[in-house]
Design an enzyme around this catalytic site. Structure first.
Site, short mmCIF file in Angstrom:
data_model
loop_
_atom_site.label_atom_id
_atom_site.label_comp_id
_atom_site.label_asym_id
_atom_site.label_seq_id
_atom_site.Cartn_x
_atom_site.Cartn_y
_atom_site.Cartn_z
N ASP A 18 5.53 -0.34 -5.53
CA ASP A 18 5.10 0.91 -5.49
C ASP A 18 4.38 1.48 -6.62
O ASP A 18 4.73 1.41 -7.72
CB ASP A 18 5.97 2.08 -5.00
CG ASP A 18 5.51 3.21 -4.46
OD1 ASP A 18 4.42 3.08 -3.85
OD2 ASP A 18 6.22 4.30 -4.13
N ASN A 73 0.99 1.16 6.52
CA ASN A 73 -0.20 1.06 5.49
C ASN A 73 -1.46 0.70 6.06
O ASN A 73 -2.76 0.85 5.58
CB ASN A 73 0.00 -0.32 4.40
CG ASN A 73 0.99 0.05 3.31
OD1 ASN A 73 1.59 -0.82 2.67
ND2 ASN A 73 1.21 1.34 3.12
#
Length: 237
Positions: A16, A64
């Site tokens: 991340d 995503n």
């Protein structure tokens, strides 16, 4: 190598912070993803150096797909380019590559490149690198339930005989040991729909470092933190 040497057999990583790394530098978010490729290389090299047998990388979640089209397209293009360019080095290191996730969601070009690198590296023995692509743990568990239900409807298994082992055998990760250590970069402290079933007894390591800044020394710190913990699995030692 394994638990007896305080080395996690399986390390899973939530990579991340790529976008935030880029934004803080006044760069397009796609530049952050490109910068994170070197951290992937470092993670693989570090895992091999420590004797880790499985390394799972959370590359792209089902959620995503909701990101801006230009960012998703850039990610898919980067993925294809990396798979093609990195294959010789992965073979040199003895890396076997697998994918977990919903392949039907992927563009045909990406799907083809993934299938190609899986085939090319299938006989490698040093480490298995698992790419979680278009992956969502809740969807994975739901699909496992559907598979088991179909088996039960066909009379191939009795409902009373369905166990946790039955569920595990129907997950994308069937045959892969559960992660011992889950690393998340970027400062957030949550799983984000990643390996919810498999991480039931994993140790967690959270770091504020953005993924492009997570190098070999960072990996070593995570391993040292894991080595200092006592895992009880609900028991008393």
């Amino acid at each position: 190598m394994g638990e007896q040497n305080n080395i996690p057999r399986h390390v899973a990583v939530i990579m991340d912070g790529n976008g935030r790394w880029a934004v803080e530098r006044g760069l397009p978010r796609a530049e952050g993803h490109a910068a994170g490729v070197e951290s992937v290389r470092e993670a693989i090299r570090s895992a091999v150096r420590h004797g880790v047998e499985y390394l799972t990388l959370y590359v792209f979640s089902r959620e995503n797909w909701g990101r801006p089209t230009e960012e998703v397209d850039a990610l898919m293009e980067l993925l294809c380019r990396c798979v093609r360019q990195e294959t010789p080095e992965l073979l040199r290191q003895g890396v076997r590559v697998m994918m977990v996730g919903d392949r039907s969601d992927l563009p045909a070009e990406v799907r083809g490149d993934i299938e190609r690198i899986e085939a090319d590296t299938a006989e490698q023995k040093t480490i298995t690198v698992i790419l979680a692509l278009s992956y969502g743990s809740r969807a994975e568990i739901a699909e496992a339930a559907r598979r088991i239900a179909r088996t039960a409807v066909r009379g191939e298994i009795a409902v009373a005989d369905i166990t946790t082992e039955t569920v595990a055998a129907n997950l994308y990760t069937a045959g892969v040991p559960d992660p011992d250590l889950v690393i998340r970069t970027g400062g957030d402290q949550r799983l984000s729909n990643f390996l919810l079933w498999q991480a039931a007894y994993a140790e967690f390591y959270f770091t504020p470092e953005y993924w492009p800044d997570f190098g070999a020394a960072s990996f070593d710190r995570a391993m040292a933190a894991y080595g200092g913990r006592e895992r009880k699995f609900g028991l008393v030692k």
